[in-house]
Design a protein around this motif. Structure first.
Motif, short mmCIF file in Angstrom:
data_model
loop_
_atom_site.label_atom_id
_atom_site.label_comp_id
_atom_site.label_asym_id
_atom_site.label_seq_id
_atom_site.Cartn_x
_atom_site.Cartn_y
_atom_site.Cartn_z
N PHE A 181 0.83 -1.18 0.04
CA PHE A 181 0.14 -0.16 0.07
C PHE A 181 0.96 1.27 -0.08
CE2 PHE A 181 -2.48 3.15 2.21
CZ PHE A 181 -3.69 3.35 1.42
N PRO A 182 0.69 2.04 -1.12
CA PRO A 182 1.69 3.39 -1.07
C PRO A 182 1.20 4.18 0.05
CG PRO A 182 0.17 3.27 -2.89
CD PRO A 182 -0.23 1.81 -2.54
N LEU A 183 2.16 4.80 0.83
CA LEU A 183 1.64 5.93 1.71
C LEU A 183 1.94 7.14 1.04
CD1 LEU A 183 3.43 5.21 5.27
CD2 LEU A 183 1.31 4.60 4.43
N PRO A 184 0.73 7.96 1.30
CA PRO A 184 0.34 9.18 0.86
C PRO A 184 0.99 10.38 1.60
CG PRO A 184 -1.58 8.54 1.85
CD PRO A 184 -0.43 7.51 1.93
N VAL A 185 1.34 11.28 0.89
CA VAL A 185 1.58 12.47 1.69
C VAL A 185 0.43 13.15 2.53
CG1 VAL A 185 2.28 15.01 1.51
CG2 VAL A 185 3.38 13.42 0.00
N GLN A 186 -0.52 13.22 2.29
CA GLN A 186 -1.86 13.59 2.86
C GLN A 186 -2.70 12.23 3.21
OE1 GLN A 186 -2.27 16.38 4.10
NE2 GLN A 186 -1.06 17.75 2.65
N ALA A 189 -5.36 11.42 9.27
CA ALA A 189 -3.97 11.50 9.88
C ALA A 189 -4.05 12.67 10.75
CB ALA A 189 -2.77 11.24 9.00
N GLY A 190 -4.59 13.86 10.28
CA GLY A 190 -4.22 15.21 10.90
C GLY A 190 -3.29 15.79 10.69
N PHE A 191 -2.18 15.36 9.95
CA PHE A 191 -1.02 15.95 9.63
C PHE A 191 -0.53 15.52 8.24
CE2 PHE A 191 0.33 12.34 12.32
CZ PHE A 191 1.32 11.81 11.62
N SER A 192 0.33 16.18 7.56
CA SER A 192 0.99 15.45 6.21
C SER A 192 2.23 15.09 6.61
CB SER A 192 1.12 16.66 4.95
OG SER A 192 1.84 17.65 5.71
#
Lengths: 265, 265
Positions: A130-135, A139-142
């Protein structure tokens, strides 16, 4: 110039022991610069032509630096035939932010282990992870770091995303540099200091600032992605340890690290 | 004064950042002072009334010091509410011998882990284990350390004595201070840096000087012996890693360490 080389570049001042650096906000988690990235900057400043590769890096994280200008002060502690040992200090705004002890040598990629008990890492194929996204939603933060690292997490340890953490105390991923370059010993320091922390898969959301991190680089990584597995041994009320191992595309252990983090839940 | 406290005592010079020490030949393996002992001396110099216990110690071993007078130079890097972070340097004959980064706090013995994957150590009863002598027959050198540490090795990992090493990459023992005092966080640094090295049980006799050692102290040990288990992950042509865990008489993980050693076979 690649993203990583540019983000970790150092400019020597006259005398050659102090270096100007520009800490790059892309190598961040939330608003904090990534610990492995900061170690790579220190390692770059401590490198020499004769002994270009860090083989041990151990560091105390004192105060998180901000993106922007900073200075690395280096001191050579000992120059041996095969190894140079140094101390490197990241200073910003007159405050010591990170202090590291670094041993460097010339790493080979041909050396075969005499003996190994390193478990092979068991990960689904890269395109099944699963690719982890910037946003990340919710999550509440980038995580700007995920814009410069292509990381794909084992779906077996992604339970924290849906509020059902595995509680096994393990996270594992495929990692590539997003600029397409291959891993080297300096950038491998970034891969070892993996995001997210193991605590997420233990149901302990919250900030886990690194107090101390020690990495051993065992050989030059082969071209292609690294696979990294991180596990915790014990989580106390206020501190957690995390141990990481990184394997290359030739199924060789290329690096290992251990870190102690605070736990602010 | 106990053997250990005496052997690690430090005398502050005016100014309070430099300390005179007398390195005690009893804390040696062959003619070399023991690495964990040297870290305890550095930790003693870096301790403060408010934050008396080391909780992380990481060090580069540059040049083995000799028994006798030496100086510890300390620098406080950061004083926080719960932690003091320092740098400590052992100097002898104008040469830097060991350089360490140390974080100190007030360790508790009451804290229960939030989560733990620490394997309980499986060791035969203490009196069924084999006491290591100062003069081991056929070793070719003496181990004065075994006069100040009562160590009993698991007979299952003693194959190296008879030329039939287990090749499992594990050594484990019961350890007590020979002066009868209980372990504290400083002396636990000695227990973690266990003798013999794992390489003996891999059939690789020879000197294994420590390059780097990082220890995390997790809680105050309960009175009584420690049980320590050390394992290697991978032995290369010239370097080996060793990871150690120490348990107290209440079956709690009290400390862990990782070290990289050279391998001179």
């Amino acid at each position: 110039m690649t993203h990583f080389n540019e983000a970790t570049s150092v400019r020597p001042r006259p005398g050659g022991t102090e270096f100007d650096v520009d800490l790059d906000a892309r190598w961040s988690v939330g608003t904090k610069l990534h610990g492995g990235y900061l170690l790579a900057v220190l390692g770059r400043a401590a490198a020499s032509a004769r002994h270009p590769h860090p083989h041990t890096v151990s560091a105390s994280f004192l105060e998180p630096p901000d993106p922007g200008p900073a200075v690395v002060e280096t001191e050579t502690l000992r120059v041996g035939r095969g190894t140079t040992q140094s101390r490197a200090r990241l200073v910003q705004g007159g405050q010591i932010r990170v202090e590291a002890l670094i041993a460097q040598s010339l790493l080979e990629d041909t050396e075969e282990p005499v003996w190994s008990a390193a478990d092979q890492i068991a990960l689904p194929p890269e395109d099944a992870c699963f690719p982890l996204p910037v946003q990340a939603p919710g999550a509440g933060f980038s995580v700007p770091l995920m814009g410069v690292i292509d990381q794909r997490i084992d779906p077996g340890v992604l339970g924290f995303v849906t509020g059902a953490p595995s509680r096994r105390g393990v996270v594992a991923s495929w990692q590539r540099l997003a600029d397409g370059t291959d891993w080297d010993p300096l950038s491998t320091l970034v891969a070892l200091d993996m995001v997210p922390p193991v605590s997420y898969e233990l149901g302990l959301a919250g900030w886990t600032p690194t107090i101390q991190l020690t990495a051993y680089l065992r050989r030059l990584p082969a071209p292609g992605p690294l696979r990294v597995r991180v596990h915790a041994t014990e989580v106390g009320a206020s501190r957690m340890d995390q141990t990481a191992f990184a394997w290359d595309t030739k199924d060789r252990l290329v690096a290992q690290s251990t870190q102690l983090t605070a736990l602010r839940t």
